[in-house]
Scaffold this active site. Structure first.
Site, PDB file in Angstrom:
ATOM      1  N   ASP A 204      -2.001   3.626 -16.816  1.00 51.42           N
ATOM      2  CA  ASP A 204      -1.316   3.886 -15.553  1.00 51.42           C
ATOM      3  C   ASP A 204      -0.998   5.375 -15.436  1.00 51.42           C
ATOM      4  OD1 ASP A 204       0.399   4.013 -13.379  1.00 51.42           O
ATOM      5  OD2 ASP A 204       1.327   2.068 -13.839  1.00 51.42           O
TER       6      ASP A 204
ATOM      7  N   GLY B 241      -6.396   1.737   0.616  1.00 55.05           N
ATOM      8  CA  GLY B 241      -7.175   0.636   1.166  1.00 55.05           C
ATOM      9  C   GLY B 241      -7.543   0.971   2.588  1.00 55.05           C
TER      10      GLY B 241
ATOM     11  N   TYR C 219       0.215   7.331   4.218  1.00 52.87           N
ATOM     12  CA  TYR C 219      -0.938   7.664   3.369  1.00 52.87           C
ATOM     13  C   TYR C 219      -1.405   9.093   3.660  1.00 52.87           C
ATOM     14  CZ  TYR C 219      -5.888   7.487   1.893  1.00 52.87           C
ATOM     15  OH  TYR C 219      -7.124   7.758   1.345  1.00 52.87           O
TER      16      TYR C 219
ATOM     17  N   LYS D   2     -18.357 -10.033   7.565  1.00 48.07           N
ATOM     18  CA  LYS D   2     -18.231 -10.986   8.674  1.00 48.07           C
ATOM     19  C   LYS D   2     -19.607 -11.372   9.207  1.00 48.07           C
ATOM     20  CE  LYS D   2     -13.663  -9.313  10.013  1.00 48.07           C
ATOM     21  NZ  LYS D   2     -12.808  -8.730  11.059  1.00 48.07           N
TER      22      LYS D   2
ATOM     23  N   ARG E 234     -12.088   9.630  15.610  1.00 48.96           N
ATOM     24  CA  ARG E 234     -12.143  10.565  14.474  1.00 48.96           C
ATOM     25  C   ARG E 234     -13.602  10.848  14.142  1.00 48.96           C
ATOM     26  NH1 ARG E 234      -8.668   8.804   9.792  1.00 48.96           N
ATOM     27  NH2 ARG E 234      -7.068   9.942  10.939  1.00 48.96           N
TER      28      ARG E 234
END
Ligand code: NAD
Length: 326
Positions: free
Chosen positions: A51, A77, A150, A201, A284
């Site tokens: 860690d 994520g 983030y 998907k 973006r």
């Protein structure tokens, strides 16, 4: 000449590919992460499970004067992880701790070169409201206004790396990655990003069915294939340019177009059902003027080519998972 290299985050998507690439060059590589790579064995000569929020662990792994250190570890994520707000404290605490510890461990060992993976998420939201004309040139970062914690952590850590450069003479290299994708990336479970989620998907849905897309699908993004990301990362690290610099593609598409390209690759006709979901900024795109000027290089692989390779891999994962459930 063979180098001694440390890769933090070597169990993750970009880190595990980077280790493979650095090994192919003939280097000695130590990887470190909370976990081994999920989809294939690590190519590292030495892999430490640990860690990086732990100062002692960082000192332990930076035990020699590595020629290059790549710091890719972060608590991260896709939109479903970053934009819901529920993980904000973890994201900021965990990633900032890793960067503070890694830089200090490198300074103590007199390690001279460290690469840091920042993100396009640090660009101000106010420049990314128009899906057709987002502004992400490197000099547009301030006044700062990222749309997620983030992004704020990335901005803080960019400044931390620059401060260590200024005060301790460490040669830092900072890239702002724009949506990296490819095989062996997270494709299910909630941390996956849009290209992987949409490939999954499409692979799971019978021809003629429908898939869900968050928002109206008119939000724009660009996506960079993993091999191009690694090429840019290594070129930047070995150049004399500090950055921060964008590493991304300028081939901007809407999320609807991304879904349609994947359907075309899969040979399926599916309808798109738009549902509410976490979205991020409206538009973006990477701006590659600076990287071209400083490194004489820009990525060139088309989105479609990268998606063909990625879709094939995700389809295999979907089929294997189905078989395992039977
Ligand atoms: P990833 O989540 O696959 O890899 C990050 C790795 O860090 C994971 O394997 C995780 O286990 C490890 N890690 C997290 N906390 C740790 C800790 N406390 N100690 C040790 N290891 C820890 O993500 P990725 O896509 O490979 O991204 C790599 C880097 O690039 C990250 O810093 C990310 O923020 C940045 N980035 C990625 C993208 C992208 O599109 N993938 C875009 C912009 C920036």
């Amino acid at each position: 000449m063979s180098k001694k290299i440390l890769v933090a985050g070597a169990g993750g998507f970009i880190g595990s590919h980077l280790v493979k690439r650095l090994k192919k060059e003939g280097n000695w590589v130590r990887g470190v992460d909370l976990k081994y790579p999920e989809f294939s064995g690590t190519a590292a000569d030495d892999f430490v499970i640990g860690d990086l929020r732990d100062t002692g662990l960082c000192r332990h792994i930076a035990d020699t004067r590595f020629d290059e250190v790549y710091q890719l570890a972060a608590d991260m994520g896709g939109a479903g992880f970053v934009f819901t707000g529920t993980n904000d404290a973890d994201i900021m605490h965990n990633s900032a701790s890793i960067n503070l510890n890694m830089l200090e461990a490198c300074r103590r060992k007199n390690i001279k070169k460290i690469f840091y993976s920042s993100s396009a998420c640090m660009y101000p939201e106010y420049n990314q409201m128009d899906p057709d004309n987002p502004k992400c040139s490197e000099d547009s970062a301030y006044p700062a206004a990222p749309d997620s914690e983030y992004g704020w952590e990335k901005l803080f850590s960019e400044r931390l790396y620059l401060a260590y450069r200024k005060n301790h003479g460490i040669e830092v290299r900072i890239a702002r990655y724009h949506n990296i994708f490819g095989p062996e990336g997270t494709w299910c479970g909630g941390r996956e990003k849009s290209p992987a989620a949409l490939c999954r998907k499409v692979a799971e849905t019978e021809d003629g069915g429908s898939i869900e897309v968050w928002g109206d699908g008119k939000q724009t993004r660009s996506f960079l294939y993993i091999d191009e990301c690694l090429e840019g990362t290594i070129r930047l690290t070995r150049s004399d340019f500090t950055g921060p610099v964008n590493i991304g593609s300028e081939e901007m598409v809407t999320i609807n177009q991304l879904a349609e390209t994947i359907m075309e690759i899969a040979g399926k006709k599916l309808s798109i059902k738009h549902i509410p979901g976490p979205l991020g900024v409206r538009g973006r795109n990477s701006d590659n003027k600076l990287i071209k000027e400083k490194l004489g290089w820009t990525p060139s692989m088309s989105l479609k080519k990268g998606l063909e390779i990625t879709y094939k891999w995700i389809k295999e994962q979907v089929e294997q998972t189905k078989k395992a459930k039977k």
